[in-house]
Design a protein around this motif. Sequence first.
Motif, PDB file in Angstrom:
ATOM      1  N   ARG A 147       0.724  -1.010   0.003  1.00 46.39           N
ATOM      2  CA  ARG A 147       0.269  -0.453   0.363  1.00 46.39           C
ATOM      3  C   ARG A 147       0.889   1.085   0.054  1.00 46.39           C
ATOM      4  O   ARG A 147       1.772   1.325   0.628  1.00 46.39           O
ATOM      5  CB  ARG A 147      -0.942  -0.084   1.297  1.00 46.39           C
ATOM      6  CG  ARG A 147      -2.425  -0.541   1.656  1.00 46.39           C
ATOM      7  CD  ARG A 147      -3.498  -0.602   2.176  1.00 46.39           C
ATOM      8  NE  ARG A 147      -3.776   0.827   1.800  1.00 46.39           N
ATOM      9  CZ  ARG A 147      -5.139   0.504   0.848  1.00 46.39           C
ATOM     10  NH1 ARG A 147      -5.512  -0.526   0.133  1.00 46.39           N
ATOM     11  NH2 ARG A 147      -5.348   1.646   0.749  1.00 46.39           N
ATOM     12  N   ASP A 148       0.145   2.294  -0.528  1.00 47.20           N
ATOM     13  CA  ASP A 148       1.229   3.836  -0.698  1.00 47.20           C
ATOM     14  C   ASP A 148       0.444   4.129   0.144  1.00 47.20           C
ATOM     15  O   ASP A 148      -0.480   4.533   0.921  1.00 47.20           O
ATOM     16  CB  ASP A 148       0.690   4.233  -2.448  1.00 47.20           C
ATOM     17  CG  ASP A 148       1.269   5.446  -1.743  1.00 47.20           C
ATOM     18  OD1 ASP A 148       1.607   6.432  -0.835  1.00 47.20           O
ATOM     19  OD2 ASP A 148       1.502   6.191  -3.347  1.00 47.20           O
ATOM     20  N   SER A 149       1.056   4.525   1.724  1.00 49.77           N
ATOM     21  CA  SER A 149       1.010   4.530   2.503  1.00 49.77           C
ATOM     22  C   SER A 149       0.519   6.613   2.847  1.00 49.77           C
ATOM     23  O   SER A 149      -0.392   6.817   3.326  1.00 49.77           O
ATOM     24  CB  SER A 149       1.996   4.568   3.713  1.00 49.77           C
ATOM     25  OG  SER A 149       3.495   5.301   3.626  1.00 49.77           O
ATOM     26  N   ALA A 150       1.641   7.409   2.049  1.00 52.37           N
ATOM     27  CA  ALA A 150       1.454   8.121   1.422  1.00 52.37           C
ATOM     28  C   ALA A 150       0.323   8.667   1.157  1.00 52.37           C
ATOM     29  O   ALA A 150      -0.417   9.795   1.551  1.00 52.37           O
ATOM     30  CB  ALA A 150       1.960   9.045   0.583  1.00 52.37           C
ATOM     31  N   ASP A 183      -2.931   6.480   1.256  1.00 50.53           N
ATOM     32  CA  ASP A 183      -3.621   6.568   2.731  1.00 50.53           C
ATOM     33  C   ASP A 183      -3.607   7.712   3.357  1.00 50.53           C
ATOM     34  O   ASP A 183      -4.686   7.916   4.074  1.00 50.53           O
ATOM     35  CB  ASP A 183      -3.125   5.373   3.321  1.00 50.53           C
ATOM     36  CG  ASP A 183      -3.079   4.224   2.402  1.00 50.53           C
ATOM     37  OD1 ASP A 183      -4.888   4.065   1.578  1.00 50.53           O
ATOM     38  OD2 ASP A 183      -3.182   2.940   3.293  1.00 50.53           O
ATOM     39  N   LEU A 184      -2.531   8.644   3.300  1.00 48.57           N
ATOM     40  CA  LEU A 184      -2.527   9.693   4.645  1.00 48.57           C
ATOM     41  C   LEU A 184      -3.338  10.604   4.033  1.00 48.57           C
ATOM     42  O   LEU A 184      -3.871  11.226   5.360  1.00 48.57           O
ATOM     43  CB  LEU A 184      -1.137   9.946   4.782  1.00 48.57           C
ATOM     44  CG  LEU A 184      -0.961  10.694   5.631  1.00 48.57           C
ATOM     45  CD1 LEU A 184      -0.865  10.715   7.588  1.00 48.57           C
ATOM     46  CD2 LEU A 184       0.997  11.589   6.255  1.00 48.57           C
ATOM     47  N   GLN A 241       5.107  11.771  -1.949  1.00 46.26           N
ATOM     48  CA  GLN A 241       5.219  10.549  -1.108  1.00 46.26           C
ATOM     49  C   GLN A 241       6.406  11.482  -0.180  1.00 46.26           C
ATOM     50  O   GLN A 241       6.707  11.145   1.006  1.00 46.26           O
ATOM     51  CB  GLN A 241       6.204   9.966  -1.225  1.00 46.26           C
ATOM     52  CG  GLN A 241       4.684   8.549  -2.082  1.00 46.26           C
ATOM     53  CD  GLN A 241       5.247   7.758  -3.104  1.00 46.26           C
ATOM     54  OE1 GLN A 241       7.102   7.569  -2.954  1.00 46.26           O
ATOM     55  NE2 GLN A 241       4.587   6.848  -3.831  1.00 46.26           N
ATOM     56  N   SER A 270       5.557  12.182   4.033  1.00 42.45           N
ATOM     57  CA  SER A 270       6.350  10.724   4.339  1.00 42.45           C
ATOM     58  C   SER A 270       6.009  10.316   5.506  1.00 42.45           C
ATOM     59  O   SER A 270       6.499   9.068   6.030  1.00 42.45           O
ATOM     60  CB  SER A 270       7.872  11.670   4.744  1.00 42.45           C
ATOM     61  OG  SER A 270       8.147  12.333   5.590  1.00 42.45           O
ATOM     62  N   ARG A 282       4.271   8.283   9.557  1.00 36.43           N
ATOM     63  CA  ARG A 282       3.551   7.857   9.617  1.00 36.43           C
ATOM     64  C   ARG A 282       2.641   8.050  10.546  1.00 36.43           C
ATOM     65  O   ARG A 282       2.849   8.649  11.269  1.00 36.43           O
ATOM     66  CB  ARG A 282       3.687   6.061  10.045  1.00 36.43           C
ATOM     67  CG  ARG A 282       5.247   6.229   8.575  1.00 36.43           C
ATOM     68  CD  ARG A 282       4.544   5.845   7.532  1.00 36.43           C
ATOM     69  NE  ARG A 282       3.327   4.295   7.894  1.00 36.43           N
ATOM     70  CZ  ARG A 282       3.584   2.881   7.189  1.00 36.43           C
ATOM     71  NH1 ARG A 282       4.310   2.779   7.178  1.00 36.43           N
ATOM     72  NH2 ARG A 282       2.291   2.560   8.137  1.00 36.43           N
ATOM     73  N   ILE A 340      -0.946   6.504  12.301  1.00 38.33           N
ATOM     74  CA  ILE A 340      -1.725   5.041  11.466  1.00 38.33           C
ATOM     75  C   ILE A 340      -2.510   5.177  11.988  1.00 38.33           C
ATOM     76  O   ILE A 340      -3.672   4.761  10.870  1.00 38.33           O
ATOM     77  CB  ILE A 340      -0.582   3.784  12.383  1.00 38.33           C
ATOM     78  CG1 ILE A 340       0.634   3.286  12.226  1.00 38.33           C
ATOM     79  CG2 ILE A 340      -1.257   2.309  11.635  1.00 38.33           C
ATOM     80  CD1 ILE A 340       0.602   2.877  10.705  1.00 38.33           C
ATOM     81  N   GLU A 367      -4.015   6.806   8.574  1.00 32.99           N
ATOM     82  CA  GLU A 367      -4.134   5.601   7.447  1.00 32.99           C
ATOM     83  C   GLU A 367      -5.071   5.056   7.275  1.00 32.99           C
ATOM     84  O   GLU A 367      -5.738   4.694   6.308  1.00 32.99           O
ATOM     85  CB  GLU A 367      -2.563   4.678   6.918  1.00 32.99           C
ATOM     86  CG  GLU A 367      -1.415   6.410   6.822  1.00 32.99           C
ATOM     87  CD  GLU A 367      -0.276   5.028   7.009  1.00 32.99           C
ATOM     88  OE1 GLU A 367      -0.053   3.881   6.859  1.00 32.99           O
ATOM     89  OE2 GLU A 367       0.370   6.077   7.469  1.00 32.99           O
ATOM     90  N   ARG A 382      -7.749   4.511   4.073  1.00 33.63           N
ATOM     91  CA  ARG A 382      -8.043   3.285   3.695  1.00 33.63           C
ATOM     92  C   ARG A 382      -9.683   2.590   3.462  1.00 33.63           C
ATOM     93  O   ARG A 382     -10.292   1.910   2.658  1.00 33.63           O
ATOM     94  CB  ARG A 382      -7.739   1.520   4.359  1.00 33.63           C
ATOM     95  CG  ARG A 382      -6.619   1.743   4.459  1.00 33.63           C
ATOM     96  CD  ARG A 382      -5.745   1.009   5.213  1.00 33.63           C
ATOM     97  NE  ARG A 382      -4.497   1.131   5.823  1.00 33.63           N
ATOM     98  CZ  ARG A 382      -3.611   0.725   6.202  1.00 33.63           C
ATOM     99  NH1 ARG A 382      -3.554   0.083   7.600  1.00 33.63           N
ATOM    100  NH2 ARG A 382      -2.192   1.241   6.576  1.00 33.63           N
TER     101      ARG A 382
END
Length: 228
Positions: free
Chosen positions: A5-8, A10-11, A188, A192, A194, A196, A199, A203
Motif C-alpha cells: 500500500r502507498d501509505s502516503a 492513505d494519509l 510521498q 512521509s 507515518r 497509522i 492511514e 483506507r
Amino acid sequence: MSKARDSALDLIRGIAIIMMIAFHFIYDLNTFGFTEIPLFTHWAGIAWRCLIVFLFLSAVGISLVIAHGKKLNLQKFLKRLIYLGIAALLVSSGTYIMFPDGWVYFGILQLIWVSSIIAIGFINLPKTSLLIALLILFGSLFNQPNLNIFTTILEPYLPATSVDYYPIFPWLSFVFIGIYLGHFPYYQKIFSIRIIWLEVIGRHALIIYLTHQIILFGAVSLTYYLLN
C-alpha cells in the motif's frame, strides 16, 4: 503477491476525511443556528473547501495510476465504478428524502464517477494530464469550459440549489493533477510521516464519507430539538 500500500496516499485520504468531517460539522452547526461561521463567503472557508476537494480528487488520479498504470484491469475498474455508482445513488436518494429542495444530483461521488471514466484514458500520459489540468484551471478564470447547457435542459427536474454540487469543470483538473503525481510522486516526500490511525481512516474513506453526515446531522439536529 499483493501490492504494498502507498501509505502516503492513505494519509492524504485520511487527512481529507478528517477535514471534511470538521467542515460538515461546522456546516451543520450553522444550519441549526449554533454558529455563524462563513464557510462559503470568507476566503478562508473557500480555500479550506478547495483544499479538501483537491486532496480527494488528486488521490483519485493517483489511485488510477497505481491500479491501472502498468495495465488496465478492466474488471477491477468496472467493479469500482459499480461501487461508486451505488454510493452516489444512495447519496442522491438520501438527500432527496432529507432535502427535497436541495438534494445532491452531482456531488463529489458523482464527480469522481464521471472523472474516472474520462481520466482512465490518460493514466499513462502524465505530462499531457498536467497540461490539461492547467488549461482547465486557466479556462475557469473565464468560466470555460461551461456545461451549463445541460443543467438548463434538465432544469425542470433539478432543485434550485444543491447541498453538495461539484461540476466537472474546473474540479476535473484535480484528478488530472493526481495522474501526474501518480507518475512523479512528490506527495510521498510531503506526506512521509507515518500516522497509522489516519492511514486506517484513509483506507475506509468511502464508507466514512457515506455515514459521517448521518451521524453528525443527526446529533446536531437532536441537540437542537432537545434544547428547544
